[in-house]
Design a protein around this motif. Sequence first.
Motif, PDB file in Angstrom:
ATOM      1  N   ALA A  48       0.830  -1.204   0.000  1.00 51.28           N
ATOM      2  CA  ALA A  48       0.000   0.000   0.000  1.00 51.28           C
ATOM      3  C   ALA A  48       0.862   1.251   0.000  1.00 51.28           C
ATOM      4  N   ALA A  49       1.965   1.222   0.764  1.00 52.67           N
ATOM      5  CA  ALA A  49       2.874   2.372   0.792  1.00 52.67           C
ATOM      6  C   ALA A  49       3.534   2.583  -0.563  1.00 52.67           C
ATOM      7  N   ALA A  50       3.887   1.476  -1.229  1.00 49.09           N
ATOM      8  CA  ALA A  50       4.499   1.576  -2.554  1.00 49.09           C
ATOM      9  C   ALA A  50       3.544   2.229  -3.544  1.00 49.09           C
ATOM     10  N   ARG A  51       2.281   1.827  -3.523  1.00 50.25           N
ATOM     11  CA  ARG A  51       1.292   2.440  -4.409  1.00 50.25           C
ATOM     12  C   ARG A  51       1.128   3.920  -4.094  1.00 50.25           C
ATOM     13  N   HIS A  52       1.170   4.252  -2.820  1.00 50.01           N
ATOM     14  CA  HIS A  52       0.957   5.638  -2.400  1.00 50.01           C
ATOM     15  C   HIS A  52       2.043   6.566  -2.943  1.00 50.01           C
ATOM     16  N   VAL A  53       3.298   6.107  -2.947  1.00 50.41           N
ATOM     17  CA  VAL A  53       4.406   6.971  -3.395  1.00 50.41           C
ATOM     18  C   VAL A  53       4.791   6.725  -4.843  1.00 50.41           C
ATOM     19  N   GLY A  54       4.122   5.758  -5.499  1.00 53.02           N
ATOM     20  CA  GLY A  54       4.408   5.503  -6.912  1.00 53.02           C
ATOM     21  C   GLY A  54       5.632   4.656  -7.161  1.00 53.02           C
ATOM     22  N   MET A  55       5.916   3.717  -6.254  1.00 51.44           N
ATOM     23  CA  MET A  55       7.024   2.777  -6.415  1.00 51.44           C
ATOM     24  C   MET A  55       6.486   1.405  -6.803  1.00 51.44           C
ATOM     25  N   THR A  56       7.332   0.607  -7.433  1.00 50.55           N
ATOM     26  CA  THR A  56       6.962  -0.787  -7.635  1.00 50.55           C
ATOM     27  C   THR A  56       7.119  -1.528  -6.300  1.00 50.55           C
ATOM     28  N   TYR A  57       6.456  -2.656  -6.219  1.00 46.61           N
ATOM     29  CA  TYR A  57       6.510  -3.451  -4.987  1.00 46.61           C
ATOM     30  C   TYR A  57       7.950  -3.859  -4.663  1.00 46.61           C
ATOM     31  N   LYS A  58       8.685  -4.305  -5.691  1.00 45.52           N
ATOM     32  CA  LYS A  58      10.076  -4.726  -5.484  1.00 45.52           C
ATOM     33  C   LYS A  58      10.948  -3.551  -5.062  1.00 45.52           C
ATOM     34  N   ALA A  59      10.756  -2.401  -5.729  1.00 44.44           N
ATOM     35  CA  ALA A  59      11.559  -1.223  -5.394  1.00 44.44           C
ATOM     36  C   ALA A  59      11.317  -0.795  -3.953  1.00 44.44           C
ATOM     37  N   ALA A  60      10.082  -0.939  -3.482  1.00 43.26           N
ATOM     38  CA  ALA A  60       9.760  -0.568  -2.103  1.00 43.26           C
ATOM     39  C   ALA A  60      10.473  -1.490  -1.116  1.00 43.26           C
ATOM     40  N   TRP A  61      10.455  -2.791  -1.400  1.00 46.40           N
ATOM     41  CA  TRP A  61      11.163  -3.727  -0.529  1.00 46.40           C
ATOM     42  C   TRP A  61      12.657  -3.434  -0.523  1.00 46.40           C
TER      43      TRP A  61
END
Length: 274
Positions: A48-61
């Motif tokens: 959810a945080a990744a979607r909020h800031v416009g990151m991919t799921y992998k990039a967020a991890w």
Amino acid sequence: MAADRQKNTSQRVGEFVAPLSLATDLGEISPRRLALLMAIAEHGSISAAARHVGMTYKAAWDAVDAMNNLAGTVLVDVQHGGRGGGGARLSAEGSQVIRDLSRLQSLQSEFMARLKAEGDLGKSLAMMRRLSMKSSARNVLAGTVQSVHEGGVSTEVNLRLPGGDTLHAIVTRESAQELTLEPGREVQAIIKASWIILALASDNIRTSARNRLCGSVTRIVAGEVNAEVVLALAGGNTLAVIITRPSLDELALSEGTKVCALIKASHVILGVSS
């Protein structure tokens, strides 16, 4: 190892520096990653945080792992698995970082409001920011976007330089979108001295170079192989140009000689302040 790092909840993580990145002993945590940290605190989920800031799921991890490593202590406790992409919560240190960041953002807003109330200090700050920019390119010119013409692959950006000179640049469509290039946007045009071709102003030659900036020679530094020629343009800007020594002799350049700088639009690199 993560558990050991969590034990010391009072350790100093780092210092915030403008524009609100977090400088730690091991490296810098960028504003974008700090935004992800705030989103994790709000949503309690990496996905959810990744979607909020416009990151991919992998990039967020990857960003979470990098932040934990750079901080030298766990900022985000994560749990893999599940349809929701795994839960996440901030550690005591991570929560303190968010509190400090929120306070700094509030102080920054108050500071900028005071600047606006004091008058037109924003332009001075923008100028100081441009002066502090470092680049290996000899020429960095400030300009304002006048128009943008988007094509299928490339985008043409037309700039107005101080004093009225016009400069045309060709960038990729993706670059134009990423830099948010639009009329009125202040940009820096970066041009390597070796990319510029010199011609005498009296020569009525036609070339494929889109830019023709004319002025007079103000300084020449001649070497055995190459020479640096500095021009004062009609609009008040200066350009440094590197040419071969034979070209310097053939053009018979000296201080005061009227010349034109020929620059391909694709040789103009655009930059913006983040």
